[in-house]
Design a protein around this motif. Sequence first.
Motif, mmCIF file in Angstrom:
data_model
loop_
_atom_site.group_PDB
_atom_site.id
_atom_site.type_symbol
_atom_site.label_atom_id
_atom_site.label_comp_id
_atom_site.label_asym_id
_atom_site.label_seq_id
_atom_site.Cartn_x
_atom_site.Cartn_y
_atom_site.Cartn_z
ATOM 1 N N GLU A 2 7.576 -6.325 -12.484
ATOM 2 C CA GLU A 2 8.436 -5.357 -13.288
ATOM 3 C C GLU A 2 9.086 -4.654 -11.351
ATOM 4 O O GLU A 2 9.310 -3.228 -12.150
ATOM 5 N N LYS A 3 9.430 -4.655 -10.268
ATOM 6 C CA LYS A 3 9.991 -5.022 -9.482
ATOM 7 C C LYS A 3 10.862 -5.222 -9.027
ATOM 8 O O LYS A 3 11.081 -6.498 -8.955
ATOM 9 N N SER A 4 12.605 -4.667 -9.537
ATOM 10 C CA SER A 4 13.321 -4.852 -9.458
ATOM 11 C C SER A 4 14.136 -5.178 -7.449
ATOM 12 O O SER A 4 12.901 -5.286 -6.613
ATOM 13 N N GLY A 5 14.185 -6.911 -7.502
ATOM 14 C CA GLY A 5 14.516 -7.567 -6.241
ATOM 15 C C GLY A 5 13.449 -8.096 -5.153
ATOM 16 O O GLY A 5 13.399 -8.684 -4.414
ATOM 17 N N ILE A 6 12.924 -8.663 -6.388
ATOM 18 C CA ILE A 6 10.792 -8.544 -6.410
ATOM 19 C C ILE A 6 11.587 -10.698 -6.320
ATOM 20 O O ILE A 6 11.095 -10.282 -7.880
ATOM 21 N N LYS A 7 11.019 -11.357 -6.200
ATOM 22 C CA LYS A 7 10.697 -12.422 -6.342
ATOM 23 C C LYS A 7 9.487 -13.502 -6.706
ATOM 24 O O LYS A 7 8.565 -13.759 -6.237
ATOM 25 N N ALA A 8 8.792 -12.647 -8.066
ATOM 26 C CA ALA A 8 8.286 -12.868 -8.263
ATOM 27 C C ALA A 8 7.078 -14.542 -8.051
ATOM 28 O O ALA A 8 5.764 -14.643 -7.944
ATOM 29 N N SER A 9 8.165 -14.933 -8.552
ATOM 30 C CA SER A 9 7.370 -16.234 -8.395
ATOM 31 C C SER A 9 7.034 -16.706 -7.103
ATOM 32 O O SER A 9 5.899 -17.736 -6.972
ATOM 33 N N LYS A 10 7.601 -16.333 -6.320
ATOM 34 C CA LYS A 10 7.030 -17.112 -3.929
ATOM 35 C C LYS A 10 6.109 -16.067 -4.305
ATOM 36 O O LYS A 10 4.961 -16.824 -3.094
ATOM 37 N N LEU A 11 5.740 -14.772 -5.253
ATOM 38 C CA LEU A 11 4.149 -14.571 -4.928
ATOM 39 C C LEU A 11 2.989 -15.032 -5.493
ATOM 40 O O LEU A 11 2.870 -15.051 -7.205
ATOM 41 N N VAL A 12 1.738 -14.715 -5.485
ATOM 42 C CA VAL A 12 0.433 -15.177 -6.151
ATOM 43 C C VAL A 12 -0.138 -13.771 -5.861
ATOM 44 O O VAL A 12 -0.674 -13.537 -4.625
ATOM 45 N N ASP A 13 -0.858 -12.756 -7.043
ATOM 46 C CA ASP A 13 -1.212 -11.965 -7.459
ATOM 47 C C ASP A 13 -2.371 -12.368 -7.379
ATOM 48 O O ASP A 13 -3.388 -13.245 -8.005
ATOM 49 N N HIS A 14 -3.496 -11.304 -6.859
ATOM 50 C CA HIS A 14 -4.259 -10.960 -6.544
ATOM 51 C C HIS A 14 -5.418 -9.874 -7.274
ATOM 52 O O HIS A 14 -4.902 -9.180 -6.656
ATOM 53 N N GLN A 15 -5.639 -9.878 -8.253
ATOM 54 C CA GLN A 15 -5.877 -8.729 -9.131
ATOM 55 C C GLN A 15 -7.283 -7.978 -8.653
ATOM 56 O O GLN A 15 -8.729 -8.728 -8.882
ATOM 57 N N VAL A 16 -8.098 -6.985 -8.046
ATOM 58 C CA VAL A 16 -9.190 -6.993 -7.453
ATOM 59 C C VAL A 16 -9.877 -5.776 -8.118
ATOM 60 O O VAL A 16 -10.994 -5.507 -7.836
ATOM 61 N N ALA A 17 -8.905 -5.169 -8.892
ATOM 62 C CA ALA A 17 -9.756 -3.756 -9.684
ATOM 63 C C ALA A 17 -8.749 -2.879 -10.662
ATOM 64 O O ALA A 17 -7.499 -3.492 -10.656
ATOM 65 N N VAL A 18 -8.731 -2.863 -11.372
ATOM 66 C CA VAL A 18 -8.146 -1.716 -11.902
ATOM 67 C C VAL A 18 -8.118 -0.004 -11.458
ATOM 68 O O VAL A 18 -9.471 0.765 -11.167
ATOM 69 N N VAL A 19 -7.106 0.399 -12.111
ATOM 70 C CA VAL A 19 -7.340 1.808 -11.456
ATOM 71 C C VAL A 19 -6.735 2.950 -13.001
ATOM 72 O O VAL A 19 -5.860 2.098 -13.393
ATOM 73 N N GLY A 20 -7.062 3.859 -13.054
ATOM 74 C CA GLY A 20 -6.708 5.132 -14.274
ATOM 75 C C GLY A 20 -5.561 6.033 -13.871
ATOM 76 O O GLY A 20 -6.046 6.345 -12.459
ATOM 77 N N ILE A 21 -4.624 6.769 -13.566
ATOM 78 C CA ILE A 21 -3.933 7.149 -14.220
ATOM 79 C C ILE A 21 -4.350 8.770 -14.831
ATOM 80 O O ILE A 21 -3.664 8.144 -16.179
ATOM 81 N N THR A 22 -4.419 9.961 -14.252
ATOM 82 C CA THR A 22 -4.245 10.616 -15.081
ATOM 83 C C THR A 22 -3.140 12.013 -14.467
ATOM 84 O O THR A 22 -3.135 11.983 -13.595
ATOM 85 N N PRO A 23 -2.772 12.403 -15.481
ATOM 86 C CA PRO A 23 -2.367 14.084 -15.040
ATOM 87 C C PRO A 23 -2.896 15.142 -14.186
ATOM 88 O O PRO A 23 -4.003 15.000 -15.362
#
Length: 292
Positions: free
Chosen positions: A91-112
């Motif tokens: 989702e970020k321009s300029g980032i070569k996502a294929s070179k990075l490894v994703d480690h999802q450690v949690a979920v966060v809710g965002i609120t107004p």
Amino acid sequence: MKKGSLVMIGGILSIMLLTLTGCETQSNSGKSITIVGSTALQPLVEAAGEEYGTENVGVFVNVQGGGSGTGLSQVQEKAVSIGNSDVFAEEKSGIKASKLVDHQVAVVGITPVVNKGVGVKNVSKKQLIDIFTGKLTNWKQLGGNDLPIVLLNRASGSGTRLTFEKWGLEGKQSKDAQEQDSTGMVRQIVGSTPGAISYMAFSYVDKTVDVLSVDEVKPTESNVASNKWKIWSYEHMYTNGEPTGLTKQFLTYMMSNKIQKQVVSKLGYIPTTQMQVSRMVDGKITPIKKGM
């Protein structure tokens, strides 16, 4: 601060630390890794880093903020061991996502969040969009007090902002307004400014501000888990390639029962194991079948 743990945040010290240490390092005083990025994820990684340092004397986990964009760009350049992000690298321009490894450690809710004096507890999705795009300018237009609406945004590189605009504003961009890099500063300003509104991770909400429900759905962990509350994101810890050494050990520690059960929930995050759905980078929602 606990023995064996070092958490340095912000200012010249952070810049020097990034420049001098880069990724995993070792000296006569011990080993260290540097982790940079999302301020929404920062409290969790700081807490885990302190625990890890206490259990492994001589190991230093240096945690810094700067936003998701900074975390992704720094880990891409191999300037740090781990880049924290509230958004997928894709989702970020300029980032070569294929070179990075994703480690999802949690979920966060965002609120107004709003100043406690606005007199409004719930808004519709359309009203939320109209507030942040500038179509609504006074809280009395929403049945609240006669106060001008004061918008406060996160900086453009913020993953929290990207998530809020994508899922809270249906992809629309907030109008130009004051911006802040620090979630803590956002909370302070909203809490002390009549008519103010902004947004933040659940983990930063305290009694100094009020949260807004949207379409009568409250911003709660259970509503995030079921996707009734749609303004949420995974908390990603990205590495440049598969992690090794201390970096791999710390990521394993992040996913341990101790951190997931004792620290993640305590700080207002949601363990990924509690989610009832999964969400892909394209927004596709898939129910999670438990016990499979």
